[in-house]
Design a protein around this motif. Structure first.
Motif, mmCIF file in Angstrom:
data_model
loop_
_atom_site.group_PDB
_atom_site.id
_atom_site.type_symbol
_atom_site.label_atom_id
_atom_site.label_comp_id
_atom_site.label_asym_id
_atom_site.label_seq_id
_atom_site.Cartn_x
_atom_site.Cartn_y
_atom_site.Cartn_z
ATOM 1 N N CYS A 91 0.833 -1.205 0.000
ATOM 2 C CA CYS A 91 0.000 0.000 0.000
ATOM 3 C C CYS A 91 0.862 1.247 0.000
ATOM 4 C CB CYS A 91 -0.964 -0.002 1.189
ATOM 5 S SG CYS A 91 -0.204 0.481 2.758
ATOM 6 N N GLY A 92 2.036 1.151 0.623
ATOM 7 C CA GLY A 92 2.953 2.274 0.636
ATOM 8 C C GLY A 92 2.829 3.179 1.849
ATOM 9 N N HIS A 93 1.767 3.049 2.614
ATOM 10 C CA HIS A 93 1.624 3.990 3.733
ATOM 11 C C HIS A 93 1.239 3.365 5.069
ATOM 12 C CE1 HIS A 93 -2.427 4.072 1.699
ATOM 13 N NE2 HIS A 93 -2.703 3.643 2.890
ATOM 14 N N CYS A 94 1.037 2.054 5.139
ATOM 15 C CA CYS A 94 0.760 1.454 6.458
ATOM 16 C C CYS A 94 2.064 1.493 7.270
ATOM 17 C CB CYS A 94 0.227 0.027 6.310
ATOM 18 S SG CYS A 94 1.454 -1.196 5.825
ATOM 19 N N CYS A 97 4.817 -0.734 5.579
ATOM 20 C CA CYS A 97 5.363 -0.161 4.341
ATOM 21 C C CYS A 97 6.200 1.071 4.656
ATOM 22 C CB CYS A 97 4.230 0.235 3.390
ATOM 23 S SG CYS A 97 3.458 -1.164 2.563
ATOM 24 N N ALA A 98 5.701 1.887 5.607
ATOM 25 C CA ALA A 98 6.371 3.151 5.914
ATOM 26 C C ALA A 98 7.710 2.944 6.596
ATOM 27 C CB ALA A 98 5.464 4.025 6.789
ATOM 28 N N THR A 99 7.960 1.728 7.064
ATOM 29 C CA THR A 99 9.224 1.461 7.739
ATOM 30 C C THR A 99 10.035 0.402 6.995
ATOM 31 O OG1 THR A 99 7.985 -0.029 9.209
ATOM 32 C CG2 THR A 99 8.482 2.176 10.050
ATOM 33 N N GLY A 100 9.836 0.325 5.686
ATOM 34 C CA GLY A 100 10.690 -0.544 4.874
ATOM 35 C C GLY A 100 10.436 -2.014 5.078
ATOM 36 N N ASN A 103 6.881 -6.399 2.879
ATOM 37 C CA ASN A 103 6.410 -7.796 2.886
ATOM 38 C C ASN A 103 5.361 -8.019 3.972
ATOM 39 O OD1 ASN A 103 8.561 -7.410 4.803
ATOM 40 N ND2 ASN A 103 8.606 -9.615 5.090
ATOM 41 N N LEU A 104 5.289 -7.101 4.932
ATOM 42 C CA LEU A 104 4.310 -7.239 6.018
ATOM 43 C C LEU A 104 3.154 -6.260 5.857
ATOM 44 C CD1 LEU A 104 6.793 -7.607 9.033
ATOM 45 C CD2 LEU A 104 5.683 -9.410 7.699
ATOM 46 N N CYS A 105 2.994 -5.675 4.681
ATOM 47 C CA CYS A 105 1.944 -4.676 4.451
ATOM 48 C C CYS A 105 0.597 -5.147 5.006
ATOM 49 C CB CYS A 105 1.813 -4.405 2.945
ATOM 50 S SG CYS A 105 0.465 -3.255 2.556
ATOM 51 N N ASP A 106 -0.074 -4.240 5.696
ATOM 52 C CA ASP A 106 -1.379 -4.581 6.290
ATOM 53 C C ASP A 106 -2.370 -5.073 5.236
ATOM 54 O OD1 ASP A 106 -0.685 -4.063 8.877
ATOM 55 O OD2 ASP A 106 -1.425 -1.988 8.871
ATOM 56 N N ASP A 107 -2.233 -4.623 4.012
ATOM 57 C CA ASP A 107 -3.143 -5.061 2.941
ATOM 58 C C ASP A 107 -3.047 -6.564 2.677
ATOM 59 O OD1 ASP A 107 -4.201 -2.626 2.479
ATOM 60 O OD2 ASP A 107 -3.570 -2.489 0.377
#
Ligand code: NAD
Ligand code: ZN
Ligand code: ZN
Length: 362
Positions: A91-94, A97-100, A103-107
């Motif tokens: 997503c780029g902003h969870c 994602c926001a901490t690099g 692979n663990l994106c909430d989406d």
């Protein structure tokens, strides 16, 4: 639009070829015409119900193709782009994602979330991991797309979505193997061959591959293993001898189905402060490992997509492939028509492939 696809109706049911209706892309969704799809062991776990999947579903989470149409608000890709699919959306902003840690994106956390674009006799079907690459076409989130160069071979692009980053990243990111270390890789299939390749590239002194299948051991040696053994006990004896009893720095578990025996073997082959990094999935739960793990501060670490950031690692791996620094061609050992998907998975279980790939466009 109609699309031919391999579906799983319920856990344990075989792959079944059907014609489905496919929705138009909705907001931030795109329609992809797939050119190739990898046969990953994870799809087999999903079909059996070992890992969560929303049945009935369209199989396949490794794939590459061309964006044919985009829905409203799509900005990451455009019609005509060549893309590969990421089995985790970004997503780029969870928080992750926001901490690099894409692979663990909430989406990607909820297997029941994501688009449900396929329809069969009044039933709605999702694609596995929001994708469904065992289909001629799918509608997927733009967040699952990674753009790739037009001249990247489709089969290569497909496996650069999962097998390559998972194996590579398990060693490079999650284990953090360093030059001069000793690494033991359990299971040298599609994922494990890339773990071997990464360990060799990192400059490990010993890259010890363990796999019961002779062809896999030969492949492991081609991918940079310094030694290859048919079973864990032989590998253990070698490592004891070779390290003057200090044992290995890292064990990486990339077998098809993880169980206590391989976890025990992995824990016992690493020395003090050693790490066991587990990428494999399997049914059921596992014993605790208090004594060998706690004594001497050994660690066990799990992994999703090898800890890779799809939007960062995958383009880098693409460039390494194009530079000739990453062997992906050697990973692809057979190509199948979609209607031969059953044979493809039979070959996976019989150990005949490093990675089999479905080719949608011959
Ligand atoms: N965590 C993730 O993000 C992620 C992603 C992709 C795949 N996976 C998992 O990784 C595992 C490997 O996937 P794959 O597609 O490479 O599977 P694969 O079937 O291609 O390869 C598995 C290999 O393990 C070998 N093997 C089986 N039992 C063994 C044993 N006891 N000791 C040593 N080797 C053994 C097989 O001979 C085979 O070569 C699967 O469990 C899959 O679900 C996890
Ligand atoms: Zn995210
Ligand atoms: Zn996979």
């Amino acid at each position: 639009m109609r699309t031919r696809a391999a579906i799983c109706r319920e856990p344990g049911a075989p792959w079944e070829l059907v014609d489905l209706d496919l929705d138009d892309p909705g907001p931030r969704e795109v329609r992809v015409r797939f050119r190739a799809a990898g046969l990953c062991h994870l799809d087999d776990h999903a079909r059996r119900g070992t890992v969560g999947a929303r049945a009935p579903f369209v199989g396949g989470h490794e794939g590459s193709g061309i964006v044919e149409a985009v829905g409203p608000g799509v900005s990451r890709v455009a019609a005509g782009d060549h893309v590969l699919c990421s089995p985790v959306p970004v997503c780029g902003h969870c928080r992750y994602c926001a901490t690099g840690r894409q692979n663990l994106c909430d989406d990607g956390a909820d297997p029941a979330a994501g688009p449900v674009p396929f329809h069969l006799d009044e039933r709605d079907l999702a694609g596995y991991r929001g994708l469904g690459t065992f289909s001629e076409r799918a509608v997927i989130s733009e967040r699952s797309c990674v753009r790739v160069p037009h001249d990247l071979p489709p089969a290569v692009a497909a496996v650069l979505g999962c097998a390559v980053p998972t194996g590579w990243g398990t060693v490079a990111h999650l284990a953090g193997v360093r030059v001069g270390q000793t690494v033991v890789v359990f299971g040298c299939g599609g994922v494990g061959a890339n773990a071997v390749q990464a360990a060799a590239a990192t400059g490990a002194r010993r890259v010890v591959a363990v796999d019961p299948v002779p062809a896999k051991r030969e492949a492991a040696l081609r991918f940079g293993a310094t030694h290859a053994f048919a079973d864990a006990a032989e590998a253990h004896d070698f490592v004891v001898d070779d390290t003057w009893g200090e044992l290995a720095d890292h064990a990486v578990v990339t077998v098809g189905v993880v169980d206590d025996a391989v976890l025990d073997a992995a824990l016992m082959v690493v020395g003090k402060a050693g790490q066991v990094t587990v990428t494999s999935l399997g049914p059921g739960s596992f014993r605790h490992h208090p004594s060998p793990a706690i004594a001497y501060t050994r660690r066990i670490r799990g992994g999703v997509l090898g800890g890779c950031n799809p939007l960062d690692d995958v383009p880098r791996l693409v460039r390494m492939y194009q530079d000739g620094a990453l062997d992906v061609d050697g990973l692809i050992t057979a190509r199948y028509h979609l209607h031969d998907i059953g044979t493809g998975f039979d070959d996976l279980h019989a150990g005949r492939n490093l990675r089999g790939v479905i080719v949608h466009e011959w």
